[in-house]
Design a protein around this motif. Structure first.
Motif, PDB file in Angstrom:
ATOM      1  N   GLY A  99       0.802  -1.215   0.000  1.00  0.00           N
ATOM      2  CA  GLY A  99       0.000   0.000   0.000  1.00  0.00           C
ATOM      3  C   GLY A  99       0.831   1.259   0.000  1.00  0.00           C
ATOM      4  O   GLY A  99       1.894   1.314   0.627  1.00  0.00           O
ATOM      5  N   PRO A 100       0.367   2.286  -0.704  1.00  0.00           N
ATOM      6  CA  PRO A 100       1.111   3.546  -0.786  1.00  0.00           C
ATOM      7  C   PRO A 100       0.934   4.403   0.453  1.00  0.00           C
ATOM      8  O   PRO A 100      -0.017   4.240   1.217  1.00  0.00           O
ATOM      9  N   VAL A 101       1.862   5.327   0.645  1.00  0.00           N
ATOM     10  CA  VAL A 101       1.746   6.349   1.684  1.00  0.00           C
ATOM     11  C   VAL A 101       1.025   7.545   1.080  1.00  0.00           C
ATOM     12  O   VAL A 101       1.447   8.079   0.053  1.00  0.00           O
ATOM     13  N   THR A 102      -0.074   7.942   1.677  1.00  0.00           N
ATOM     14  CA  THR A 102      -0.871   9.047   1.148  1.00  0.00           C
ATOM     15  C   THR A 102      -1.216  10.016   2.266  1.00  0.00           C
ATOM     16  O   THR A 102      -1.084   9.716   3.452  1.00  0.00           O
ATOM     17  N   GLY A 103      -1.686  11.185   1.875  1.00  0.00           N
ATOM     18  CA  GLY A 103      -2.054  12.235   2.821  1.00  0.00           C
ATOM     19  C   GLY A 103      -1.566  13.575   2.319  1.00  0.00           C
ATOM     20  O   GLY A 103      -1.566  13.820   1.101  1.00  0.00           O
ATOM     21  N   HIS A 104      -1.146  14.427   3.223  1.00  0.00           N
ATOM     22  CA  HIS A 104      -0.621  15.727   2.798  1.00  0.00           C
ATOM     23  C   HIS A 104       0.458  16.204   3.755  1.00  0.00           C
ATOM     24  O   HIS A 104       0.448  15.891   4.955  1.00  0.00           O
ATOM     25  N   ILE A 105       1.418  16.920   3.199  1.00  0.00           N
ATOM     26  CA  ILE A 105       2.495  17.548   3.963  1.00  0.00           C
ATOM     27  C   ILE A 105       2.367  19.053   3.800  1.00  0.00           C
ATOM     28  O   ILE A 105       2.494  19.567   2.692  1.00  0.00           O
ATOM     29  N   LEU A 106       2.046  19.756   4.880  1.00  0.00           N
ATOM     30  CA  LEU A 106       1.863  21.215   4.859  1.00  0.00           C
ATOM     31  C   LEU A 106       0.826  21.610   3.815  1.00  0.00           C
ATOM     32  O   LEU A 106       0.983  22.597   3.092  1.00  0.00           O
ATOM     33  N   GLY A 107      -0.245  20.831   3.721  1.00  0.00           N
ATOM     34  CA  GLY A 107      -1.351  21.156   2.828  1.00  0.00           C
ATOM     35  C   GLY A 107      -1.176  20.704   1.394  1.00  0.00           C
ATOM     36  O   GLY A 107      -2.076  20.896   0.576  1.00  0.00           O
ATOM     37  N   VAL A 108      -0.044  20.086   1.060  1.00  0.00           N
ATOM     38  CA  VAL A 108       0.216  19.612  -0.297  1.00  0.00           C
ATOM     39  C   VAL A 108       0.020  18.103  -0.331  1.00  0.00           C
ATOM     40  O   VAL A 108       0.582  17.377   0.501  1.00  0.00           O
ATOM     41  N   ASP A 109      -0.771  17.620  -1.276  1.00  0.00           N
ATOM     42  CA  ASP A 109      -1.037  16.190  -1.377  1.00  0.00           C
ATOM     43  C   ASP A 109       0.253  15.407  -1.593  1.00  0.00           C
ATOM     44  O   ASP A 109       1.139  15.821  -2.348  1.00  0.00           O
ATOM     45  N   TYR A 110       0.316  14.259  -0.927  1.00  0.00           N
ATOM     46  CA  TYR A 110       1.505  13.411  -1.033  1.00  0.00           C
ATOM     47  C   TYR A 110       1.079  12.006  -1.417  1.00  0.00           C
ATOM     48  O   TYR A 110       0.080  11.482  -0.927  1.00  0.00           O
ATOM     49  N   HIS A 111       1.849  11.387  -2.309  1.00  0.00           N
ATOM     50  CA  HIS A 111       1.616   9.996  -2.691  1.00  0.00           C
ATOM     51  C   HIS A 111       2.959   9.349  -2.953  1.00  0.00           C
ATOM     52  O   HIS A 111       3.725   9.802  -3.805  1.00  0.00           O
ATOM     53  N   GLY A 112       3.254   8.306  -2.210  1.00  0.00           N
ATOM     54  CA  GLY A 112       4.525   7.611  -2.382  1.00  0.00           C
ATOM     55  C   GLY A 112       4.335   6.119  -2.265  1.00  0.00           C
ATOM     56  O   GLY A 112       3.640   5.637  -1.369  1.00  0.00           O
ATOM     57  N   CYS A 113       4.917   5.374  -3.181  1.00  0.00           N
ATOM     58  CA  CYS A 113       4.830   3.918  -3.156  1.00  0.00           C
ATOM     59  C   CYS A 113       6.217   3.375  -3.470  1.00  0.00           C
ATOM     60  O   CYS A 113       6.666   3.440  -4.619  1.00  0.00           O
ATOM     61  N   CYS A 114       6.913   2.887  -2.440  1.00  0.00           N
ATOM     62  CA  CYS A 114       8.317   2.502  -2.568  1.00  0.00           C
ATOM     63  C   CYS A 114       8.530   1.489  -3.683  1.00  0.00           C
ATOM     64  O   CYS A 114       7.941   0.403  -3.667  1.00  0.00           O
ATOM     65  N   GLY A 115       9.380   1.850  -4.648  1.00  0.00           N
ATOM     66  CA  GLY A 115       9.774   0.931  -5.695  1.00  0.00           C
ATOM     67  C   GLY A 115       8.769   0.729  -6.799  1.00  0.00           C
ATOM     68  O   GLY A 115       9.012  -0.035  -7.725  1.00  0.00           O
ATOM     69  N   LYS A 116       7.618   1.406  -6.732  1.00  0.00           N
ATOM     70  CA  LYS A 116       6.573   1.176  -7.728  1.00  0.00           C
ATOM     71  C   LYS A 116       6.214   2.424  -8.512  1.00  0.00           C
ATOM     72  O   LYS A 116       5.438   2.350  -9.462  1.00  0.00           O
ATOM     73  N   ASP A 117       6.747   3.566  -8.137  1.00  0.00           N
ATOM     74  CA  ASP A 117       6.439   4.811  -8.835  1.00  0.00           C
ATOM     75  C   ASP A 117       7.483   5.080  -9.912  1.00  0.00           C
ATOM     76  O   ASP A 117       8.616   4.606  -9.844  1.00  0.00           O
ATOM     77  N   GLY A 118       7.085   5.880 -10.914  1.00  0.00           N
ATOM     78  CA  GLY A 118       8.010   6.290 -11.948  1.00  0.00           C
ATOM     79  C   GLY A 118       8.987   7.323 -11.435  1.00  0.00           C
ATOM     80  O   GLY A 118       8.829   7.866 -10.332  1.00  0.00           O
ATOM     81  N   PRO A 119      10.006   7.665 -12.241  1.00  0.00           N
ATOM     82  CA  PRO A 119      11.037   8.622 -11.797  1.00  0.00           C
ATOM     83  C   PRO A 119      10.472   9.982 -11.409  1.00  0.00           C
ATOM     84  O   PRO A 119      10.910  10.582 -10.417  1.00  0.00           O
ATOM     85  N   GLU A 120       9.507  10.483 -12.174  1.00  0.00           N
ATOM     86  CA  GLU A 120       8.945  11.799 -11.859  1.00  0.00           C
ATOM     87  C   GLU A 120       8.194  11.775 -10.535  1.00  0.00           C
ATOM     88  O   GLU A 120       8.310  12.701  -9.726  1.00  0.00           O
ATOM     89  N   ALA A 121       7.409  10.721 -10.312  1.00  0.00           N
ATOM     90  CA  ALA A 121       6.658  10.614  -9.059  1.00  0.00           C
ATOM     91  C   ALA A 121       7.601  10.470  -7.871  1.00  0.00           C
ATOM     92  O   ALA A 121       7.365  11.042  -6.799  1.00  0.00           O
ATOM     93  N   VAL A 122       8.683   9.706  -8.052  1.00  0.00           N
ATOM     94  CA  VAL A 122       9.662   9.532  -6.982  1.00  0.00           C
ATOM     95  C   VAL A 122      10.326  10.864  -6.640  1.00  0.00           C
ATOM     96  O   VAL A 122      10.499  11.215  -5.472  1.00  0.00           O
ATOM     97  N   ALA A 123      10.686  11.623  -7.670  1.00  0.00           N
ATOM     98  CA  ALA A 123      11.331  12.922  -7.450  1.00  0.00           C
ATOM     99  C   ALA A 123      10.380  13.893  -6.768  1.00  0.00           C
ATOM    100  O   ALA A 123      10.783  14.657  -5.873  1.00  0.00           O
ATOM    101  N   LEU A 124       9.109  13.874  -7.172  1.00  0.00           N
ATOM    102  CA  LEU A 124       8.122  14.769  -6.562  1.00  0.00           C
ATOM    103  C   LEU A 124       7.916  14.423  -5.092  1.00  0.00           C
ATOM    104  O   LEU A 124       7.854  15.316  -4.231  1.00  0.00           O
ATOM    105  N   ALA A 125       7.809  13.131  -4.785  1.00  0.00           N
ATOM    106  CA  ALA A 125       7.641  12.718  -3.386  1.00  0.00           C
ATOM    107  C   ALA A 125       8.846  13.121  -2.557  1.00  0.00           C
ATOM    108  O   ALA A 125       8.711  13.569  -1.409  1.00  0.00           O
TER     109      ALA A 125
END
Length: 445
Positions: A99-125
């Protein structure tokens, strides 16, 4: 230093501990090695989490410990993500199975899934996490002043000849909670689909601290937003009073916070309420400053934002409202007595009356057992009336539904009388329309 830290990555944490305790300055070569991604990765995968947690414990406690400086140095060297590792980012993380880590950091939506996201998503997280750790450093910078203000208020209260010893803060937990606070709105699902807090996972799995510490941090961060909301309301009231005084009005006193709301909050936090208060104070001040920065565009603005709300709330709790240690007050009636006096069956209903009693005792601290019992009897009568009213409302709805069904089938009272044995008017109308349509279709064919 690169090879030394790579061979045993825990040495970088020891370097921080000795530097802070002995008030040294790290050599530039050590700083560069400590900031290398290779060392960060080695700390992530080569060192057991128990050793990481033990080394961090040594930074926060003991003689000459300076927890704020130690945590700030961890953030400056970009080691925070390796020490307070996210779920699924280190070997043997049994607390995170999927399962991914979801929620928000300082009001900005966050989505992270270790080893399963593309390079852009990893960099954004990674960018969002870095912003969170920057906020952690800003919160740490506020703690000395927040703690000093609290100590001054406490000493003033004791200096006035008041009896007893008010609850105290836990400096160790305060610094940890403030440091990971920007991530307290992140969650991930466990194997059963239940939402788990990322900050709780950091303490439990990434540091392997005791269950007592896990529960304390979890409880503080679970209620920090509610505490910060109370402080924000106090600040708003203070600003309104200042505006009225500047307009020529007489000096007005700041009202006390709601006794019931404050009491329920303290009953949940228990001995950690002061630590939560100071954590929320730093969070509320930072929220005000972030708002100032967004409005003014000046990231260096500090503004005249002080610790008045936390001082006022603390004084109200320990003095005027006398709510400190309210969680230790014995109830007038226990569960068995409530069952006997009200004639209740065993089950969750009893818990509702225990909660009613708690609320009543918070609002009536000098009330007697008989008065409390009378209140519970009245609450039972009100609940029984609500049940009867709901049953009557349901019966009315059922009658209306039956009438509507009857009308739709042509059997209801509102249907026209068909003394000639013909079909119900709605069915006859549909039949006539169908015949006309069929005749038109045949003619066209």
């Amino acid at each position: 230093p690169h090879e030394t830290f790579h061979d045993d990555p825990l040495r970088v944490l020891r370097a921080i501990r000795f530097c802070v305790r002995l008030d040294f300055t790290l050599h530039n070569d050590i700083v560069q090695a400590a900031m290398s991604k290779r060392v960060h990765h080695s700390l992530h995968v080569k060192v057991s989490r128990e050793r990481v947690g033990k080394e961090l414990e040594g930074m926060l406690t003991g003689k000459h410990a300076r927890p704020g400086c130690a945590l700030d140095m961890i953030a400056e060297l970009h080691l925070a993500g390796s020490v307070f590792a996210f779920p699924g980012s280190f070997p043997g993380d049994t607390g995170h199975v999927f399962g991914p880590v979801t929620g928000h950091i300082l009001g900005v939506d966050y989505h992270g899934c270790c080893g399963k996201d593309g390079p852009e998503a990893v960099a954004l997280a990674a960018t969002h996490r870095a912003r969170g750790w920057d906020e952690s450093s800003a919160l740490l910078a506020l703690l000395p002043k927040v703690m000093e203000s609290h100590v001054g208020e406490r000493e003033m209260f004791l200096g006035e000849g008041n009896n007893g010893s008010p609850s105290v803060m836990d400096s160790r937990l305060l610094h940890i909670c403030a440091f990971i606070l920007p991530f307290h709105n992140l969650t991930f699902p466990d194997a059963k689909g239940r939402e788990c807090s990322v900050t709780t996972h950091m303490i439990k799995e990434a540091l392997k601290w005791s269950l007592k510490d896990v529960q304390a941090v979890s409880k503080i961060l679970q209620h920090v937003d509610e505490m910060a909301e109370i402080l924000s309301e106090i600040r708003t009231q203070s600003l309104q009073l200042q505006s009225q005084e500047e307009g020529g009005a007489v000096q007005l006193l700041l009202p006390f916070p709601c006794r019931l709301r404050s009491g329920l909050l303290l009953r949940s936090l228990k001995e950690h309420w002061v630590t939560c208060l100071l954590t929320a104070s730093a969070w509320e001040i930072r929220s005000c400053r972030r708002l100032e920065e967004n409005n003014s565009g000046d990231s260096t603005s500090t503004g005249a934002i002080d610790e008045l709300p936390s001082r006022h709330f603390y004084r109200a709790i320990v003095d005027e409202l006398d709510l400190d240690e309210c969680w230790k007050v014995r109830p007038h009636l226990n569960g068995k007595e409530i069952i006997k006096e009200l004639g209740l069956p065993k089950g969750p209903l009893v818990g509702m009356y225990i909660e009613d009693q708690t609320r009543w005792m918070l609002l009536n601290p000098k009330g007697s057992r008989d008065e409390c019992m009378a209140h519970l009897v009245e609450r039972k009568r009100e609940r029984e009336q609500e049940v009867v009213q709901e049953a009557e409302d349901d019966a009315v709805v059922d009658d209306q539904n039956e009438q509507n069904v009857g009308v739709a089938n042509g059997d209801g009272k509102t249907s026209p009388d068909n003394t000639d044995g013909s079909k119900h008017f709605s069915k006859k109308f549909r039949s006539d329309v169908d015949q006309e349509a069929e005749m038109t279709l045949n003619n066209d064919w």
